[in-house]
Design a protein around this motif. Structure first.
Motif, PDB file in Angstrom:
ATOM      1  N   MET A 104      33.065   7.805  21.604  1.00 47.10           N
ATOM      2  CA  MET A 104      32.892   6.771  20.583  1.00 47.10           C
ATOM      3  C   MET A 104      32.057   5.627  21.161  1.00 47.10           C
ATOM      4  SD  MET A 104      36.801   6.589  19.129  1.00 47.10           S
ATOM      5  CE  MET A 104      36.356   5.529  17.746  1.00 47.10           C
ATOM      6  N   TYR A 105      31.434   4.872  20.273  1.00 46.88           N
ATOM      7  CA  TYR A 105      30.685   3.678  20.662  1.00 46.88           C
ATOM      8  C   TYR A 105      31.017   2.565  19.674  1.00 46.88           C
ATOM      9  CZ  TYR A 105      27.688   6.919  23.249  1.00 46.88           C
ATOM     10  OH  TYR A 105      27.213   7.886  24.108  1.00 46.88           O
ATOM     11  N   PHE A 106      30.972   1.329  20.132  1.00 49.87           N
ATOM     12  CA  PHE A 106      30.948   0.215  19.195  1.00 49.87           C
ATOM     13  C   PHE A 106      29.888  -0.783  19.632  1.00 49.87           C
ATOM     14  CE2 PHE A 106      34.665  -1.586  21.718  1.00 49.87           C
ATOM     15  CZ  PHE A 106      34.089  -2.787  22.089  1.00 49.87           C
ATOM     16  N   GLY A 107      29.297  -1.423  18.621  1.00 49.96           N
ATOM     17  CA  GLY A 107      28.268  -2.432  18.845  1.00 49.96           C
ATOM     18  C   GLY A 107      28.777  -3.788  18.411  1.00 49.96           C
ATOM     19  N   THR A 108      28.287  -4.831  19.073  1.00 53.11           N
ATOM     20  CA  THR A 108      28.769  -6.185  18.808  1.00 53.11           C
ATOM     21  C   THR A 108      27.641  -7.092  18.324  1.00 53.11           C
ATOM     22  OG1 THR A 108      28.415  -6.840  21.115  1.00 53.11           O
ATOM     23  CG2 THR A 108      30.592  -5.981  20.543  1.00 53.11           C
ATOM     24  N   GLY A 109      28.029  -8.112  17.578  1.00 52.93           N
ATOM     25  CA  GLY A 109      27.094  -9.131  17.111  1.00 52.93           C
ATOM     26  C   GLY A 109      26.701  -8.937  15.672  1.00 52.93           C
ATOM     27  N   GLU A 110      26.969  -9.952  14.874  1.00 51.10           N
ATOM     28  CA  GLU A 110      26.693  -9.896  13.442  1.00 51.10           C
ATOM     29  C   GLU A 110      25.414 -10.672  13.151  1.00 51.10           C
ATOM     30  OE1 GLU A 110      29.138 -10.820   9.397  1.00 51.10           O
ATOM     31  OE2 GLU A 110      29.272 -12.259  11.021  1.00 51.10           O
ATOM     32  N   ALA A 111      24.416  -9.987  12.614  1.00 50.46           N
ATOM     33  CA  ALA A 111      23.131 -10.641  12.327  1.00 50.46           C
ATOM     34  C   ALA A 111      22.797 -10.532  10.851  1.00 50.46           C
ATOM     35  CB  ALA A 111      22.028 -10.024  13.172  1.00 50.46           C
ATOM     36  N   TYR A 112      23.652 -11.057  10.028  1.00 49.54           N
ATOM     37  CA  TYR A 112      23.421 -10.993   8.585  1.00 49.54           C
ATOM     38  C   TYR A 112      23.084 -12.358   8.009  1.00 49.54           C
ATOM     39  CZ  TYR A 112      25.013  -6.224   8.867  1.00 49.54           C
ATOM     40  OH  TYR A 112      25.126  -4.903   9.179  1.00 49.54           O
ATOM     41  N   ASN A 113      22.569 -13.245   8.858  1.00 52.55           N
ATOM     42  CA  ASN A 113      22.082 -14.568   8.450  1.00 52.55           C
ATOM     43  C   ASN A 113      23.122 -15.425   7.756  1.00 52.55           C
ATOM     44  OD1 ASN A 113      19.521 -14.007   9.493  1.00 52.55           O
ATOM     45  ND2 ASN A 113      18.928 -12.954   7.619  1.00 52.55           N
ATOM     46  N   ASN A 114      24.393 -15.262   8.105  1.00 57.66           N
ATOM     47  CA  ASN A 114      25.388 -16.176   7.571  1.00 57.66           C
ATOM     48  C   ASN A 114      25.667 -17.254   8.614  1.00 57.66           C
ATOM     49  OD1 ASN A 114      26.390 -13.633   8.675  1.00 57.66           O
ATOM     50  ND2 ASN A 114      28.391 -14.606   8.638  1.00 57.66           N
ATOM     51  N   SER A 115      26.135 -18.387   8.161  1.00 59.09           N
ATOM     52  CA  SER A 115      26.278 -19.539   9.055  1.00 59.09           C
ATOM     53  C   SER A 115      27.337 -19.333  10.131  1.00 59.09           C
ATOM     54  CB  SER A 115      26.610 -20.790   8.246  1.00 59.09           C
ATOM     55  OG  SER A 115      27.841 -20.623   7.569  1.00 59.09           O
ATOM     56  N   ASP A 116      28.282 -18.431   9.915  1.00 56.79           N
ATOM     57  CA  ASP A 116      29.322 -18.230  10.924  1.00 56.79           C
ATOM     58  C   ASP A 116      29.195 -16.888  11.648  1.00 56.79           C
ATOM     59  OD1 ASP A 116      30.004 -16.738   8.719  1.00 56.79           O
ATOM     60  OD2 ASP A 116      32.143 -17.178   8.833  1.00 56.79           O
ATOM     61  N   ALA A 117      27.981 -16.356  11.718  1.00 61.92           N
ATOM     62  CA  ALA A 117      27.747 -15.102  12.431  1.00 61.92           C
ATOM     63  C   ALA A 117      28.111 -15.264  13.908  1.00 61.92           C
ATOM     64  CB  ALA A 117      26.289 -14.669  12.297  1.00 61.92           C
ATOM     65  N   VAL A 118      28.704 -14.227  14.484  1.00 64.65           N
ATOM     66  CA  VAL A 118      29.153 -14.271  15.876  1.00 64.65           C
ATOM     67  C   VAL A 118      28.223 -13.391  16.720  1.00 64.65           C
ATOM     68  CG1 VAL A 118      31.093 -13.844  17.433  1.00 64.65           C
ATOM     69  CG2 VAL A 118      31.518 -14.576  15.082  1.00 64.65           C
ATOM     70  N   ARG A 119      27.707 -13.942  17.820  1.00 62.05           N
ATOM     71  CA  ARG A 119      26.827 -13.177  18.705  1.00 62.05           C
ATOM     72  C   ARG A 119      27.593 -12.109  19.467  1.00 62.05           C
ATOM     73  NH1 ARG A 119      22.551 -17.201  21.690  1.00 62.05           N
ATOM     74  NH2 ARG A 119      21.407 -17.709  19.807  1.00 62.05           N
ATOM     75  N   GLY A 120      26.883 -11.044  19.761  1.00 61.60           N
ATOM     76  CA  GLY A 120      27.489  -9.950  20.500  1.00 61.60           C
ATOM     77  C   GLY A 120      27.053  -9.923  21.955  1.00 61.60           C
ATOM     78  N   LEU A 121      27.477  -8.873  22.628  1.00 61.86           N
ATOM     79  CA  LEU A 121      27.174  -8.686  24.043  1.00 61.86           C
ATOM     80  C   LEU A 121      26.822  -7.221  24.314  1.00 61.86           C
ATOM     81  CD1 LEU A 121      27.106 -10.281  26.730  1.00 61.86           C
ATOM     82  CD2 LEU A 121      29.502  -9.631  27.052  1.00 61.86           C
ATOM     83  N   GLY A 122      26.242  -6.549  23.303  1.00 60.32           N
ATOM     84  CA  GLY A 122      25.792  -5.189  23.506  1.00 60.32           C
ATOM     85  C   GLY A 122      26.710  -4.123  22.954  1.00 60.32           C
ATOM     86  N   ILE A 123      26.765  -2.997  23.679  1.00 60.95           N
ATOM     87  CA  ILE A 123      27.433  -1.786  23.216  1.00 60.95           C
ATOM     88  C   ILE A 123      28.478  -1.353  24.234  1.00 60.95           C
ATOM     89  CG2 ILE A 123      27.044   0.663  22.663  1.00 60.95           C
ATOM     90  CD1 ILE A 123      24.208  -0.180  21.751  1.00 60.95           C
ATOM     91  N   TRP A 124      29.614  -0.828  23.729  1.00 59.23           N
ATOM     92  CA  TRP A 124      30.686  -0.272  24.541  1.00 59.23           C
ATOM     93  C   TRP A 124      30.823   1.212  24.223  1.00 59.23           C
ATOM     94  CZ3 TRP A 124      30.364  -5.312  23.993  1.00 59.23           C
ATOM     95  CH2 TRP A 124      30.950  -6.179  24.939  1.00 59.23           C
ATOM     96  N   LYS A 125      31.348   1.976  25.177  1.00 56.73           N
ATOM     97  CA  LYS A 125      31.544   3.417  25.000  1.00 56.73           C
ATOM     98  C   LYS A 125      32.963   3.791  25.414  1.00 56.73           C
ATOM     99  CE  LYS A 125      29.766   7.941  26.436  1.00 56.73           C
ATOM    100  NZ  LYS A 125      28.757   8.651  27.265  1.00 56.73           N
ATOM    101  N   SER A 126      33.537   4.739  24.661  1.00 57.60           N
ATOM    102  CA  SER A 126      34.834   5.307  24.999  1.00 57.60           C
ATOM    103  C   SER A 126      34.668   6.810  25.163  1.00 57.60           C
ATOM    104  CB  SER A 126      35.855   5.029  23.887  1.00 57.60           C
ATOM    105  OG  SER A 126      37.070   5.710  24.155  1.00 57.60           O
ATOM    106  N   THR A 127      35.322   7.380  26.160  1.00 60.50           N
ATOM    107  CA  THR A 127      35.311   8.832  26.356  1.00 60.50           C
ATOM    108  C   THR A 127      36.706   9.413  26.192  1.00 60.50           C
ATOM    109  OG1 THR A 127      35.540   8.557  28.751  1.00 60.50           O
ATOM    110  CG2 THR A 127      33.290   8.801  27.878  1.00 60.50           C
ATOM    111  N   ASP A 128      37.656   8.576  25.698  1.00 64.79           N
ATOM    112  CA  ASP A 128      39.026   9.039  25.510  1.00 64.79           C
ATOM    113  C   ASP A 128      39.530   8.750  24.090  1.00 64.79           C
ATOM    114  OD1 ASP A 128      39.407   6.293  25.610  1.00 64.79           O
ATOM    115  OD2 ASP A 128      40.510   6.325  27.498  1.00 64.79           O
ATOM    116  N   GLY A 129      38.642   8.866  23.109  1.00 63.43           N
ATOM    117  CA  GLY A 129      39.042   8.695  21.720  1.00 63.43           C
ATOM    118  C   GLY A 129      39.377   7.280  21.311  1.00 63.43           C
ATOM    119  N   GLY A 130      38.859   6.287  22.020  1.00 62.15           N
ATOM    120  CA  GLY A 130      39.061   4.893  21.649  1.00 62.15           C
ATOM    121  C   GLY A 130      40.229   4.205  22.338  1.00 62.15           C
ATOM    122  N   VAL A 131      40.872   4.882  23.278  1.00 56.95           N
ATOM    123  CA  VAL A 131      41.983   4.266  24.008  1.00 56.95           C
ATOM    124  C   VAL A 131      41.461   3.184  24.944  1.00 56.95           C
ATOM    125  CG1 VAL A 131      43.862   4.667  25.653  1.00 56.95           C
ATOM    126  CG2 VAL A 131      43.404   6.334  23.833  1.00 56.95           C
TER     127      VAL A 131
END
Length: 195
Positions: A95-122
């Motif tokens: 699994m992977y997840f990506g961070t950081g919301e870039a939808y031009n809203n005033s309270d968008a939160v910056r991310g720090l890249g991508i994370w990976k799981s090899t154990d089903g998200g544990v």
């Protein structure tokens, strides 16, 4: 509604008339939830992940319960601005997840890249080579193992992670269109689209 979409041929000119939406939480997530995901490791199809734009990643064992219980996966990740979560259909432990919301809203939160799981998200590992990706809006995994990520302003980077490489494009969205055993990657860039 999800079952309707999965079992019905998609035609943008045909309205969805018999879909019924029922809210199942999570209710205690700070921020917006942009990425629900049914866990492909669960044979019942009831387990699910949800990620809050400023609230981290959550898990439930039964999304269909009348009293759904959500548990945070890890409140101590380096970044909790999770906007997209994907799971490899050929190996759902990946699994992977990506961070950081870039939808031009005033309270968008910056991310720090991508994370990976090899154990089903544990557990999750930060892919430090992606640390400069402040906004990862959407990700998709091609059936051949390629991982695609829609990022904001980072150009094209390839061969970072994934079976055949992680492909990052400066765009707003990326998704797969399935054609039997084939799949086409489609992305949008500020109103334009490309393959």
């Amino acid at each position: 509604a999800m079952n309707y979409v999965e079992t019905t041929a998609f035609d943008k000119n045909t309205p969805i008339t018999d879909a019924r939406w029922v809210e199942h939480g999570p209710y205690s997530v700070g921020g917006r939830t942009r990425t629900p995901l049914i866990d492909k490791n669960d044979p019942t199809g009831k387990a699910a992940f949800a990620a809050g734009v400023a609230g981290g990643i959550w898990y439930t064992k039964d999304i269909m319960s009348s009293n759904v219980t959500w548990e945070p996966i890890n409140d101590y990740l380096d970044n909790l601005a999770i906007v997209t979560v994907v799971q490899d259909e050929n190996n759902p432990q990946i699994m992977y997840f990506g961070t950081g919301e870039a939808y031009n809203n005033s309270d968008a939160v910056r991310g720090l890249g991508i994370w990976k799981s090899t154990d089903g998200g544990v557990s999750w590992n930060h892919l430090t080579i992606t640390s400069n990706f402040q906004y990862v809006m959407r990700m998709a995994i091609h059936p051949n193992g390629d991982v695609y990520a829609a990022t904001d302003g980072n150009g094209l980077h390839s061969n970072i992670v994934g079976k055949n490489g992680l492909h990052l494009k400066s765009n707003r969205d990326v998704f797969l269109m399935s054609h039997g055993s084939n799949a086409t990657v489609v992305s949008t860039t500020g109103g334009n689209s490309g393959k």
